[in-house]
Design a protein around this motif. Sequence first.
Motif, PDB file in Angstrom:
ATOM      1  N   CYS A  20      20.438  78.305 111.142  1.00  0.00           N
ATOM      2  CA  CYS A  20      21.251  77.471 112.018  1.00  0.00           C
ATOM      3  C   CYS A  20      22.152  78.340 112.904  1.00  0.00           C
ATOM      4  O   CYS A  20      22.220  78.140 114.125  1.00  0.00           O
ATOM      5  N   LYS A  21      22.797  79.320 112.314  1.00  0.00           N
ATOM      6  CA  LYS A  21      23.688  80.210 113.072  1.00  0.00           C
ATOM      7  C   LYS A  21      22.907  81.083 114.049  1.00  0.00           C
ATOM      8  O   LYS A  21      23.329  81.288 115.190  1.00  0.00           O
ATOM      9  N   ALA A  43      25.811  75.281 124.953  1.00  0.00           N
ATOM     10  CA  ALA A  43      27.062  75.976 125.258  1.00  0.00           C
ATOM     11  C   ALA A  43      28.036  75.922 124.096  1.00  0.00           C
ATOM     12  O   ALA A  43      28.910  76.779 123.966  1.00  0.00           O
ATOM     13  N   CYS A  44      27.887  74.911 123.232  1.00  0.00           N
ATOM     14  CA  CYS A  44      28.719  74.805 122.029  1.00  0.00           C
ATOM     15  C   CYS A  44      28.107  75.550 120.845  1.00  0.00           C
ATOM     16  O   CYS A  44      28.601  75.455 119.713  1.00  0.00           O
ATOM     17  N   GLY A  45      27.034  76.278 121.095  1.00  0.00           N
ATOM     18  CA  GLY A  45      26.432  77.123 120.071  1.00  0.00           C
ATOM     19  C   GLY A  45      25.595  76.375 119.056  1.00  0.00           C
ATOM     20  O   GLY A  45      25.485  76.811 117.904  1.00  0.00           O
ATOM     21  N   LEU A  46      24.945  75.286 119.476  1.00  0.00           N
ATOM     22  CA  LEU A  46      24.159  74.490 118.542  1.00  0.00           C
ATOM     23  C   LEU A  46      22.663  74.751 118.703  1.00  0.00           C
ATOM     24  O   LEU A  46      22.174  74.899 119.826  1.00  0.00           O
ATOM     25  N   PRO A  47      21.934  74.781 117.599  1.00  0.00           N
ATOM     26  CA  PRO A  47      20.476  74.722 117.700  1.00  0.00           C
ATOM     27  C   PRO A  47      20.069  73.319 118.122  1.00  0.00           C
ATOM     28  O   PRO A  47      20.819  72.361 117.919  1.00  0.00           O
ATOM     29  N   VAL A  48      18.879  73.201 118.709  1.00  0.00           N
ATOM     30  CA  VAL A  48      18.447  71.914 119.255  1.00  0.00           C
ATOM     31  C   VAL A  48      17.044  71.579 118.755  1.00  0.00           C
ATOM     32  O   VAL A  48      16.125  72.388 118.895  1.00  0.00           O
ATOM     33  N   VAL A  49      16.903  70.388 118.193  1.00  0.00           N
ATOM     34  CA  VAL A  49      15.577  69.855 117.858  1.00  0.00           C
ATOM     35  C   VAL A  49      15.285  68.785 118.898  1.00  0.00           C
ATOM     36  O   VAL A  49      15.991  67.778 118.986  1.00  0.00           O
ATOM     37  N   ALA A  50      14.249  69.007 119.712  1.00  0.00           N
ATOM     38  CA  ALA A  50      14.038  68.158 120.883  1.00  0.00           C
ATOM     39  C   ALA A  50      12.576  67.787 121.063  1.00  0.00           C
ATOM     40  O   ALA A  50      11.664  68.518 120.653  1.00  0.00           O
ATOM     41  N   SER A  51      12.371  66.648 121.686  1.00  0.00           N
ATOM     42  CA  SER A  51      11.028  66.199 122.032  1.00  0.00           C
ATOM     43  C   SER A  51      10.469  67.042 123.175  1.00  0.00           C
ATOM     44  O   SER A  51      11.219  67.615 123.969  1.00  0.00           O
ATOM     45  N   LEU A  61      32.808  66.010 120.133  1.00  0.00           N
ATOM     46  CA  LEU A  61      31.735  65.568 119.244  1.00  0.00           C
ATOM     47  C   LEU A  61      30.699  66.671 119.059  1.00  0.00           C
ATOM     48  O   LEU A  61      30.165  66.859 117.962  1.00  0.00           O
ATOM     49  N   LEU A  62      30.419  67.422 120.112  1.00  0.00           N
ATOM     50  CA  LEU A  62      29.489  68.543 119.995  1.00  0.00           C
ATOM     51  C   LEU A  62      30.084  69.684 119.176  1.00  0.00           C
ATOM     52  O   LEU A  62      29.408  70.279 118.332  1.00  0.00           O
ATOM     53  N   LYS A  63      31.343  69.981 119.412  1.00  0.00           N
ATOM     54  CA  LYS A  63      31.985  71.100 118.712  1.00  0.00           C
ATOM     55  C   LYS A  63      32.040  70.892 117.210  1.00  0.00           C
ATOM     56  O   LYS A  63      32.048  71.860 116.447  1.00  0.00           O
ATOM     57  N   MET A  64      32.091  69.654 116.766  1.00  0.00           N
ATOM     58  CA  MET A  64      32.174  69.402 115.324  1.00  0.00           C
ATOM     59  C   MET A  64      30.797  69.184 114.695  1.00  0.00           C
ATOM     60  O   MET A  64      30.685  69.042 113.483  1.00  0.00           O
ATOM     61  N   SER A  65      29.728  69.191 115.511  1.00  0.00           N
ATOM     62  CA  SER A  65      28.386  68.922 115.002  1.00  0.00           C
ATOM     63  C   SER A  65      27.697  70.193 114.522  1.00  0.00           C
ATOM     64  O   SER A  65      28.106  71.311 114.858  1.00  0.00           O
ATOM     65  N   ASP A  66      26.634  69.995 113.745  1.00  0.00           N
ATOM     66  CA  ASP A  66      25.846  71.123 113.245  1.00  0.00           C
ATOM     67  C   ASP A  66      24.636  71.409 114.124  1.00  0.00           C
ATOM     68  O   ASP A  66      24.303  72.565 114.363  1.00  0.00           O
ATOM     69  N   ILE A  67      23.966  70.356 114.563  1.00  0.00           N
ATOM     70  CA  ILE A  67      22.827  70.530 115.455  1.00  0.00           C
ATOM     71  C   ILE A  67      22.827  69.414 116.498  1.00  0.00           C
ATOM     72  O   ILE A  67      23.474  68.375 116.317  1.00  0.00           O
ATOM     73  N   ALA A  68      22.115  69.658 117.579  1.00  0.00           N
ATOM     74  CA  ALA A  68      21.871  68.612 118.576  1.00  0.00           C
ATOM     75  C   ALA A  68      20.424  68.171 118.443  1.00  0.00           C
ATOM     76  O   ALA A  68      19.532  68.978 118.127  1.00  0.00           O
ATOM     77  N   VAL A  69      20.189  66.897 118.679  1.00  0.00           N
ATOM     78  CA  VAL A  69      18.831  66.359 118.688  1.00  0.00           C
ATOM     79  C   VAL A  69      18.631  65.634 120.019  1.00  0.00           C
ATOM     80  O   VAL A  69      19.586  65.154 120.630  1.00  0.00           O
ATOM     81  N   ALA A  70      17.391  65.564 120.464  1.00  0.00           N
ATOM     82  CA  ALA A  70      17.082  64.895 121.730  1.00  0.00           C
ATOM     83  C   ALA A  70      15.654  64.375 121.666  1.00  0.00           C
ATOM     84  O   ALA A  70      14.746  65.109 121.249  1.00  0.00           O
ATOM     85  N   SER A  71      15.455  63.131 122.074  1.00  0.00           N
ATOM     86  CA  SER A  71      14.189  62.458 121.809  1.00  0.00           C
ATOM     87  C   SER A  71      13.503  61.884 123.040  1.00  0.00           C
ATOM     88  O   SER A  71      12.508  61.175 122.924  1.00  0.00           O
TER      89      SER A  71
END
Length: 388
Positions: free
Chosen positions: A341-342, A293-301, A268-278
Motif C-alpha cells: 500500500c505504501k 496527489a494524496c499518496g493513495l494507491p488506486v484500484v480502477a476500472s 476525505l482522501l487524506k484520511m483514506s487508505d486507497i482510492a477506487v474508481a469504477s
Amino acid sequence: MQNKVLFCATVDYHFKAFHLPYLKWFKEQGWEVHIAASGDLKLPYVDKKYSIPIQRSPFHTMNLKAYKELKGIIDENQYKIIHCHTPMGGVLTRVAARNARSRGTKVIYTAHGFHFCKGAPVINWLLYYPIEKVLSSFTDCLITINQEDYNLAKLHRFKAKSIKHVHGVGVDAENYKPAEESKKNSLRESLGYKPDDFLMFYAAEFNKNKNQKLLIQSLALIKDEVPNAKLLLAGKGIMLQECMELARTLKVDDIIHFLGFRNDIENLLKMSDIAVASSLREGLPVNIMEAMACGLPVVASQNRGHSELVEDEKNGYIISPHDSQKFALKILKIYQSNDLCKKMGLVSLSKVKKYSLSQIIAELVVIYSKYMVEDLNEAKSKHNRAYI
C-alpha cells in the motif's frame, strides 16, 4: 480597446470545478474575461457572465435558442480568444463563432474525453465522431487531455489548425497532499472513523457511467476477509437510490457510507487508505489525480483515462469494469500488505507531478500566448500595409 476572452461550457459549475486558475491568469494579463454557460453561479475573475440555456442533450430544442444567444454575444463583443469546453458547449460555440473567426478571433476547444473511443458503443461513433470531425475545421486549436484522444484526432486527420495534448485540468498540490499519521487519525475521529478502519474512497455522480454498482458488488465479496472495511461514496445522482438498495440487498449497507455532495474531498482522501474508481468512460479524471496527489494507491476500472494515470501493479491496479471478483481480489491484496500500500502510494505521488496545476497552467499559457502574439503580429501587419 481592452482584449476580451470568452469561456463557454454547458454549465457554469464546470468553470468553478476546473478552470478558475485560468480565468485568473487572463485577468492578471489585463484581459476582460467573459463566461457563457447555463446556470447562475457567481464566479471570481469574471467581468461579465451570460446565462444561456445550453442543454446536454444534442436533440434538445433549447439548444437552438442557446445558439442564437451565443452567436449574438460573440458578434457583439469581438473576442480575441474563445475557449470552449464540454461536448455541447464545444459544438454550439464553434458553430456560433464561424463569422468571428473570419475576423481574426481564435477558437480553442478542449475535448475532455471524446465520446467515441476504443470500446465505445457504435452509436457514439455514428453520432459524435462525424460532429467532432466536421467541427474541427472550425477550430484553431484542439486540446486533448489524454494520449488516446490525441492519437485518435491525429490518426483521423481532424482539421483543426493545431492539435495539442495537455495533461488534464491540473490538480492543486497545495490542497491535495499526503497527511501525517496524526492528522489522518484526527480527520477520521472527527468523522466517526477508527484508526484501524480500512477506508476506500470514490467521489462521483451516481449514474450509469460511473458504475458504482461494481464497487458495491466487489465489497460484498470480501466483507468477511476485510471486517474493518468502509467504502465511502461521495456524490448524488439519478442512480443513488438504486445503489443504496443494492447495498441493502447484498447486506453491505452498514459498511458503505453514502456521503452525498461534499466540499471536503481533500480531507476525505487524506484520511483514506486507497482510492477506487469504477467508471466505464473517462477522459482524464480529476478524482484519480487528487487521490494520487494524496499518496493513495488506486484500484480502477479499465478505460483510457484511468489507464493513463494508473499503471497496473505500479501505483494500483486496472481491472475490467465488469469483473467484480477480480476488483475485489485486488482490493484484498492491498489490504493484506501495508508495505504494498505504501509503495504504490509513493509511485502515485511520483506519477502525479506532471498533472499538477502549475504544470498545466504552464502548458496552457504556451498555447494562449501563441494566439496573443499572433493577434499582435496581425495588427502590426495590417498597420504596415496601410502605409504601403
